[in-house]
Write an enzyme that holds these catalytic residues in place. Structure first.
Site, PDB file in Angstrom:
ATOM      1  N   ASN A 152       0.800  -1.222   0.000  1.00  0.00           N
ATOM      2  CA  ASN A 152       0.000   0.000   0.000  1.00  0.00           C
ATOM      3  C   ASN A 152       0.833   1.273   0.000  1.00  0.00           C
ATOM      4  O   ASN A 152       0.327   2.348  -0.321  1.00  0.00           O
ATOM      5  CB  ASN A 152      -0.940   0.013   1.213  1.00  0.00           C
ATOM      6  N   GLN A 180      -5.148  -3.775  -1.988  1.00  0.00           N
ATOM      7  CA  GLN A 180      -4.677  -2.902  -3.065  1.00  0.00           C
ATOM      8  C   GLN A 180      -4.651  -3.586  -4.426  1.00  0.00           C
ATOM      9  O   GLN A 180      -4.597  -2.916  -5.457  1.00  0.00           O
ATOM     10  CB  GLN A 180      -3.277  -2.376  -2.744  1.00  0.00           C
ATOM     11  N   THR A 241     -26.436  -8.022  10.859  1.00  0.00           N
ATOM     12  CA  THR A 241     -27.252  -7.701   9.701  1.00  0.00           C
ATOM     13  C   THR A 241     -26.366  -7.276   8.529  1.00  0.00           C
ATOM     14  O   THR A 241     -25.499  -6.424   8.678  1.00  0.00           O
ATOM     15  CB  THR A 241     -28.233  -6.568  10.032  1.00  0.00           C
ATOM     16  N   CYS A 326      -3.745   4.672   7.815  1.00  0.00           N
ATOM     17  CA  CYS A 326      -3.943   4.169   9.173  1.00  0.00           C
ATOM     18  C   CYS A 326      -2.855   4.634  10.133  1.00  0.00           C
ATOM     19  O   CYS A 326      -3.014   4.559  11.343  1.00  0.00           O
ATOM     20  CB  CYS A 326      -3.984   2.641   9.166  1.00  0.00           C
TER      21      CYS A 326
END
Length: 383
Positions: A152, A180, A241, A326
């Site tokens: 990345n 990626q 869900t 990040c």
């Protein structure tokens, strides 16, 4: 407005994808788990169609794919979910690289704290780990090899397809973080890789959706255990869900990218060529093997220039980053560039430029390069 050169962090949602997502939010908004009315039926059908479409992309069965919130969650399910089996079998050895995303490194560090023996291999300055280097570390108790598809930060492509062929005849499982690479090099992912993590927001899908491919070996499936409990969704590995609008959006983005990939690749490569030529007027170091890299990610260190200061200087021209989103709040040297054995003078100042062709139409690469060269000259003068 500045051009967007941070597509490795995230991409703009394709307007055609947004249309599908909005439709599922406002029209076909049912719960895919509801079986008593048409809204639930339509939602379930949308999920099944998406599952079939995405599985076909990597040559897997629809039953071998579960939906997650993205590659980080997929990585955690793959790595931590296999730990109990490894402990039971006395197979606690794991091989990975020192340049993985933190979404792989941190779960593996957690496993190391539980007594697993984790080998973090360095690929050297090329940023590309050889198949032979992995084979040399294989042991009888090697549970898993985890290696990213495309880095990345540098865009360097790892030989995952070749490695998968070598590992398939062993008892060692193979996990690939393909955040990626999915969409760009999907053919690689058709190799016999046991576990593949995919994220949607790198190819024009919304944030918050991805998949984990869990391939069978014959009749045997990878012995994962869930990290969460509370429902039977997604093979009882990922309860909750299902986000039907996001899933439908991921399927639509994949469909679009598959159809337009050749054009995207050619345009991304053409821009890379123009950018590299323009940057020739600066003093710089390209980080990673440029012969084995995707066309839309370039990592450079400019001689004598502080990357954070340069980002501020360029903010009116282009939005760029120093590496993974990040870890962008941290000013420490890139763990990827350090893991490649590069000196701190380079590792601390790597600049990642990443693009999608539709986001850089207004960017003048000569103006960008001139601004960098001027800043570099001023820095040298002050120094």
């Amino acid at each position: 407005m500045a051009a967007y050169l941070d597509s490795a962090a995230t991409t703009r949602v394709d307007p055609r994808v947004a249309e599908v997502v909005l439709h599922c939010m406002t029209e076909d908004f049912g719960n895919a788990g509801s079986r008593t009315h048409d809204w639930g039926t339509r939602a379930k059908r949308a999920v099944q169609q998406a599952r079939e479409q995405l599985a076909a992309q990597v040559g897997s069965s629809p039953s071998e794919l579960i939906f997650t919130s993205g590659a980080t969650e997929s990585n955690n399910i793959a790595l931590l979910g296999l730990a109990a089996y490894g402990e039971k079998q006395g197979r606690r050895h794991i091989i990975t690289s020192a340049i993985e995303h933190k979404a792989v490194i941190e779960p593996l560090e957690h496993l190391a704290s539980r007594g697993f023996d984790v080998d973090f291999l360095s690929p050297g300055p090329s940023g590309r780990l050889s198949v032979a280097a992995v084979q040399e570390r294989l042991r009888d108790d090697t549970l898993l090899v985890s290696l990213m598809h495309v880095n990345n930060e540098t865009g360097v492509i790892q030989p995952v397809a070749e490695l998968a062929d070598h590992l398939r005849g062993t008892s060692t499982y193979f996990h690939v973080d393909a955040a990626q690479g999915f969409g760009k090099l999907t053919e690689d992912l058709r190799a016999p890789i046991d576990l593949i993590s995919i994220s949607g927001h790198k190819i024009g899908a919304p944030k918050g959706v991805g998949t984990l491919v869990i391939r069978r070996r014959g009749r045997d499936t990878v012995p994962l255990v869930p990290l969460m409990y509370g429902g039977g969704q997604e093979r009882k590995l990922r309860p909750g869900t299902l986000p039907v609008p996001l899933i439908a959006g991921l399927a639509k983005a994949t469909e679009i990218f598959e159809r337009e990939r050749d054009q995207w690749w050619a345009e991304a490569a053409a821009f890379r060529s123009r950018l590299v030529d323009a940057l020739g007027k600066t003093k710089l170091h390209f980080n990673g093997d440029q012969e084995h890299a995707v066309p839309h990610i370039l990592n450079v260190s400019f001689d004598g220039v502080d990357a954070e200061a340069l980002i501020v200087q360029l903010k009116e021209i282009a939005a760029v980053s120093t590496g993974s989103a990040c870890t962008s709040a941290s000013y420490t040297p890139s763990h990827v560039l350090r893991g490649m054995g590069l000196p701190d003078s380079i590792a601390a100042n790597g600049l990642r430029l990443s693009w999608f062709p539709d986001q850089i139409a207004e960017l003048n690469v000569d103006e960008l390069a001139a601004e960098i060269a001027e800043f570099q000259a001023g820095t040298a003068f002050l120094g």
